[in-house]
Design a protein around this motif. Structure first.
Motif, short mmCIF file in Angstrom:
data_model
loop_
_atom_site.label_atom_id
_atom_site.label_comp_id
_atom_site.label_asym_id
_atom_site.label_seq_id
_atom_site.Cartn_x
_atom_site.Cartn_y
_atom_site.Cartn_z
N VAL A 3 -6.46 2.81 -1.95
CA VAL A 3 -6.70 1.83 -2.90
C VAL A 3 -7.94 0.99 -2.70
N GLU A 4 -8.65 1.32 -3.73
CA GLU A 4 -10.01 0.69 -3.85
C GLU A 4 -10.12 -0.94 -3.74
N ASP A 28 -7.33 -2.84 10.99
CA ASP A 28 -6.41 -3.90 10.79
C ASP A 28 -5.35 -3.55 9.57
N ALA A 29 -4.05 -4.12 9.92
CA ALA A 29 -2.93 -4.26 8.97
C ALA A 29 -3.35 -5.21 8.05
N VAL A 30 -3.05 -5.02 6.84
CA VAL A 30 -3.05 -6.16 5.49
C VAL A 30 -1.84 -6.05 5.03
N ARG A 55 -3.34 -0.45 5.58
CA ARG A 55 -4.56 -0.58 6.51
C ARG A 55 -5.68 -0.77 5.87
N LEU A 56 -6.81 -1.57 6.53
CA LEU A 56 -7.80 -1.38 5.98
C LEU A 56 -8.74 -0.11 6.56
N GLU A 57 -9.20 0.78 5.54
CA GLU A 57 -9.63 2.03 6.09
C GLU A 57 -11.01 2.26 6.06
N LEU A 77 -5.58 1.70 2.91
CA LEU A 77 -4.68 2.80 2.98
C LEU A 77 -3.48 2.38 2.68
N ALA A 78 -2.73 2.26 1.62
CA ALA A 78 -1.52 1.60 1.18
C ALA A 78 -0.40 2.32 2.05
#
Length: 424
Positions: A3-4, A28-30, A55-57, A77-78
């Motif tokens: 996801v952008e 990090d987890a989001v 997760r922030l990719e 990264l959803a």
């Protein structure tokens, strides 16, 4: 699925922003709707939230860089599993468990005590805490689950209620620390200690540019008058408790000044006008800009259609806008569409000043400190509570006669508040 994370639409006439702070690191987890990055525009600071959990990719744009609307900030990264704060705290607990395997209860105690020693804070609030060296334990959180919000930190800073975070740890420092502190004054200061170079925020740059543009464009002139605040002070003293009981808001000065200015604007429409090319636009609505000082700079949120509001509604509206400004929660819509501005330097102790126009508006009223002064009243000297008023206006639109008349009308309304109730 990737996801952008892109720069959202920022509002009318705002095309770019500066990346202020990333609240997450790569990996990090989001959680969905959680703030990921903070953007600074020339008017407001806003947070970009995650549209999905994951997760922030990747971080594409670093802090401090400028971006345009629609620009790619990073990728998420959803559904991906990322780093969380819990595993980060696990390693210190494991050695304790190994050292004392027979007593598992004490090992479980530190995690339970940790939240109480440092109140949880939202990312924007934590940034302010770190920058100002505050102790989060001394700040009461009003957010969900008791979390500290940005507004809580700003309020604590204003009230002086927070203690420096470094203060409790100073006694625990090693012996050489005091020696280094005592030795510092004996030697010459380094160049780094004498000066500090800090990049201007986008808001500060915007303020600087707009004020300079106003000076370069408008034919600014200021006219002054003074008002006896005695009648207004007496009226407030008589009705403030009843007003608060009925409306749930204090009766302040701003409702009187707002209503007095509107009465003047209706009589002298040029003060409520603006220039657009070769045309003059006369506005038959009254959106009052109320200047508010914040830790990041001056902003002017707008109280819309103030002529249609009661005194209580004006006080509530100004109070809500002021709180949103201090909490950093103003939207672009809150700052647009003003037709006239009121600024109060008196809250900082200013006795007299010349305010600068807020383009494209043609007028701004400056309030100042109430100061008791000896005045000649009916041939006798009396001590009266006086306030200087300053009207800065665009002489391209407003003639001197109109400006002086407007300020006199404001003065008359404030010295005889009943005129406002009778529409006189």
């Amino acid at each position: 699925m990737t996801v952008e994370i892109r720069v959202p639409v920022l509002g009318e006439s705002v095309t770019e922003a500066t990346v202020g702070q990333w609240f997450k690191k790569v990996g990090d987890a989001v959680v969905k709707d959680e703030p990921i990055v903070e953007l600074e525009t020339d008017k407001v600071t806003l947070e970009v939230n995650a549209t999905e959990s994951g997760r922030l990719e990747e971080i594409v744009v670093a802090e401090g860089e400028d971006v345009e609307v629609g620009a790619l900030l990073g990728q998420l990264l959803a559904g991906g599993a990322g780093n969380t704060s819990a595993p980060a705290e696990a390693p210190p607990e494991e050695p304790a468990a190994v050292a004392a395997p027979a007593t598992p209860a004490p090992a479980a105690t530190p995690p339970a005590a940790a939240p109480s020693s440092a109140a949880p804070a939202l990312p924007a609030a934590q940034k302010l805490i770190d920058e100002n060296g505050l102790n989060p334990a001394s700040i009461t959180g009003t957010g969900k689950d008791g979390r500290i919000t940005k507004g809580d930190v700003l309020e604590a800073m204003e009230n002086g209620g927070s203690s420096p975070a470094a203060a409790p740890t100073a006694p625990a420092a090693s012996a050489p620390a005091p020696a280094s502190v005592s030795a510092a004054p004996s030697g010459p200061r380094s160049e780094e200690a004498r000066e500090e170079r800090v990049k201007m925020t986008r808001l500060r740059k915007s303020i600087a540019n707009r004020l300079k543009d106003a000076q370069n464009t408008a034919a600014m002139l200021t006219t002054y008058n003074e008002v006896d605040m005695g009648a207004m002070l007496d009226l407030r003293a008589e009705y403030k408790e009843l007003f608060l009981k009925k409306h749930g808001v204090k009766l302040g000065f701003m409702s009187f000044f707002t209503k007095a200015c509107i009465a003047g604007l209706k009589e002298l429409p040029a003060v409520n006008a603006e220039i657009d090319g070769d045309d003059l636009i006369y506005k038959n609505y009254y959106n009052m800009g109320i200047a508010v000082g914040t830790p990041t700079g001056l902003v002017v949120p707008v109280l819309r259609d103030a002529d249609q509001l009661s005194f209580a509604e004006v006080e509530k509206g100004i109070g809500e806008l002021g709180k949103k400004a201090r909490d950093g929660k103003l939207s672009m819509a809150d700052l647009q569409g003003g037709t006239f501005t009121i600024t109060n330097g008196g809250v900082y102790g200013s006795l007299m000043s010349s305010p600068i126009l807020n383009p494209p508006q043609a007028g701004v009223l400056g309030m100042h400190k109430i100061q008791e002064r000896p005045m000649a009243v009916n041939g006798e000297i009396e001590i009266r509570p006086m306030m200087y008023l300053a009207l800065t206006y665009d002489h391209r639109i407003i003639d001197g006669k109109e400006a002086v008349t407007f300020l006199v009308r404001v003065k008359e309304a404030l010295e005889d508040p009943q005129r406002l109730l009778l529409d006189l």
